[in-house]
Design an enzyme around this catalytic site. Structure first.
Site, PDB file in Angstrom:
ATOM      1  N   HIS A 141       0.840  -1.204   0.000  1.00  0.00           N
ATOM      2  CA  HIS A 141       0.000   0.000   0.000  1.00  0.00           C
ATOM      3  C   HIS A 141       0.877   1.257   0.000  1.00  0.00           C
ATOM      4  O   HIS A 141       0.620   2.201  -0.753  1.00  0.00           O
ATOM      5  CB  HIS A 141      -0.883   0.045   1.260  1.00  0.00           C
ATOM      6  CG  HIS A 141      -1.920  -1.023   1.348  1.00  0.00           C
ATOM      7  ND1 HIS A 141      -2.148  -1.744   2.492  1.00  0.00           N
ATOM      8  CD2 HIS A 141      -2.817  -1.490   0.435  1.00  0.00           C
ATOM      9  CE1 HIS A 141      -3.125  -2.601   2.294  1.00  0.00           C
ATOM     10  NE2 HIS A 141      -3.547  -2.485   1.044  1.00  0.00           N
TER      11      HIS A 141
ATOM     12  N   LYS B  52     -16.043  -8.085   2.781  1.00  0.00           N
ATOM     13  CA  LYS B  52     -15.065  -8.695   3.702  1.00  0.00           C
ATOM     14  C   LYS B  52     -15.386  -8.288   5.133  1.00  0.00           C
ATOM     15  O   LYS B  52     -15.714  -7.118   5.364  1.00  0.00           O
ATOM     16  CB  LYS B  52     -13.654  -8.141   3.469  1.00  0.00           C
ATOM     17  CG  LYS B  52     -13.070  -8.182   2.115  1.00  0.00           C
ATOM     18  CD  LYS B  52     -11.719  -7.433   2.183  1.00  0.00           C
ATOM     19  CE  LYS B  52     -11.025  -7.401   0.844  1.00  0.00           C
ATOM     20  NZ  LYS B  52      -9.876  -6.494   0.854  1.00  0.00           N
TER      21      LYS B  52
ATOM     22  N   ARG C 208      -1.574  -5.378  -8.191  1.00  0.00           N
ATOM     23  CA  ARG C 208      -0.409  -6.238  -7.906  1.00  0.00           C
ATOM     24  C   ARG C 208      -0.145  -7.189  -9.063  1.00  0.00           C
ATOM     25  O   ARG C 208       0.988  -7.539  -9.366  1.00  0.00           O
ATOM     26  CB  ARG C 208      -0.651  -7.071  -6.642  1.00  0.00           C
ATOM     27  CG  ARG C 208      -0.558  -6.296  -5.369  1.00  0.00           C
ATOM     28  CD  ARG C 208      -1.121  -7.101  -4.245  1.00  0.00           C
ATOM     29  NE  ARG C 208      -2.512  -7.441  -4.517  1.00  0.00           N
ATOM     30  CZ  ARG C 208      -3.319  -8.037  -3.675  1.00  0.00           C
ATOM     31  NH1 ARG C 208      -2.889  -8.419  -2.507  1.00  0.00           N
ATOM     32  NH2 ARG C 208      -4.577  -8.277  -4.005  1.00  0.00           N
TER      33      ARG C 208
ATOM     34  N   SER D  26      -3.099  -7.648   2.908  1.00  0.00           N
ATOM     35  CA  SER D  26      -3.425  -7.502   4.331  1.00  0.00           C
ATOM     36  C   SER D  26      -3.780  -8.856   4.913  1.00  0.00           C
ATOM     37  O   SER D  26      -3.480  -9.147   6.074  1.00  0.00           O
ATOM     38  CB  SER D  26      -4.607  -6.543   4.500  1.00  0.00           C
ATOM     39  OG  SER D  26      -4.261  -5.272   4.047  1.00  0.00           O
TER      40      SER D  26
HETATM   41  O1  PNS Z   1      -8.760  -2.783  -0.025  1.00  0.00           O
HETATM   42  P1  PNS Z   1     -10.057  -3.224  -0.652  1.00  0.00           P
HETATM   43  O2  PNS Z   1     -10.893  -4.026   0.341  1.00  0.00           O
HETATM   44  O3  PNS Z   1      -9.874  -3.969  -1.939  1.00  0.00           O
HETATM   45  O4  PNS Z   1     -10.845  -1.890  -1.001  1.00  0.00           O
HETATM   46  C1  PNS Z   1     -12.143  -1.945  -1.540  1.00  0.00           C
HETATM   47  C2  PNS Z   1     -12.848  -0.607  -1.293  1.00  0.00           C
HETATM   48  C3  PNS Z   1     -12.897  -0.320   0.207  1.00  0.00           C
HETATM   49  C4  PNS Z   1     -12.093   0.502  -2.001  1.00  0.00           C
HETATM   50  C5  PNS Z   1     -14.284  -0.720  -1.881  1.00  0.00           C
HETATM   51  O5  PNS Z   1     -14.963  -1.775  -1.265  1.00  0.00           O
HETATM   52  C6  PNS Z   1     -15.054   0.592  -1.693  1.00  0.00           C
HETATM   53  O6  PNS Z   1     -14.924   1.480  -2.498  1.00  0.00           O
HETATM   54  N1  PNS Z   1     -15.840   0.688  -0.603  1.00  0.00           N
HETATM   55  C7  PNS Z   1     -16.666   1.838  -0.312  1.00  0.00           C
HETATM   56  C8  PNS Z   1     -18.136   1.518  -0.611  1.00  0.00           C
HETATM   57  C9  PNS Z   1     -18.341   1.576  -2.119  1.00  0.00           C
HETATM   58  O7  PNS Z   1     -18.392   2.623  -2.707  1.00  0.00           O
HETATM   59  N2  PNS Z   1     -18.370   0.380  -2.764  1.00  0.00           N
HETATM   60  C10 PNS Z   1     -18.392   0.298  -4.215  1.00  0.00           C
HETATM   61  C11 PNS Z   1     -19.777   0.102  -4.741  1.00  0.00           C
HETATM   62  S1  PNS Z   1     -20.040  -1.609  -5.042  1.00  0.00           S
END
Ligand code: PNS
Length: 166
Positions: free
Chosen positions: A17, A41, A90, A128
């Site tokens: 990150h 998650k 990645r 993570s």
């Molecule tokens: O590190 P991650 O878990 O891959 O990140 C995913 C994240 C947190 C960026 C994504 O789930 C997100 O944007 N969450 C906020 C809620 C949202 O807008 N979801 C997308 C619509 S489905």
């Protein structure tokens, strides 16, 4: 150049990150790292813990700030008048999901544009979830997470492992 938003779970922050944050900070005038909820998650660390570790990890990068948001990314973008989303990639296997998310965010917020930044290849394996698994089982996570937060993350994981066993 504009402000870019780098959203993620950061559960917890990894060196991968930080690598993406450094790359984004070299491209954009300002980078806001946005600790967010991922409903697909269960989160291990609280949003406050995740934000705290991240803030310590990037405190040396002047044009980076850390904040959190518990709603839709599209709503955050609209409220902050930002339009650029940064996502770290990645491996090609990350791309399909991230491409879908980029499209969803563009539908929800018309001005949203996602920029994909490849992480250094030495972090291809790192996530993570790897940090959590190694740390919960008492392994050394020093080469996976930023030095300044390694012992705190390790201790927090071990504490929870003991609580779960007990
Ligand atoms: O590190 P991650 O878990 O891959 O990140 C995913 C994240 C947190 C960026 C994504 O789930 C997100 O944007 N969450 C906020 C809620 C949202 O807008 N979801 C997308 C619509 S489905």
């Amino acid at each position: 150049m504009a402000t870019a938003i780098y959203p993620g779970s950061f559960d917890p922050v990894t060196l991968g990150h930080v690598d993406v944050i450094e790359r984004a900070a070299a491209i954009f005038e300002h980078v806001t790292v946005l600790v967010s909820v991922n409903l697909t998650k269960p989160h291990f660390f609280t949003i406050t813990e995740r934000e705290g570790y991240l803030r310590r990890a990037v405190c040396g990068i002047p044009n980076v700030t850390v904040t959190s948001h518990s709603g839709l990314l599209a709503d955050y973008l609209r409220r902050s008048s930002a339009s650029i989303i940064v996502k770290g990639i990645r491996a090609i296997s990350d791309f399909e999901y991230e491409f879908q998310m980029a499209q969803v965010n563009k539908v929800l917020c018309e001005t949203a544009r996602t920029v994909f930044i490849p992480a250094d290849e030495k972090y291809t394996f790192l996530s993570s979830s790897v940090v959590r698994q190694v740390g919960l089982l008492g392994g050394n996570i020093d080469t996976f997470v930023p030095n300044c937060v390694a012992s705190d993350i390790s201790a927090a994981l071990l504490r929870r492992a003991v609580l779960t066993e007990g």
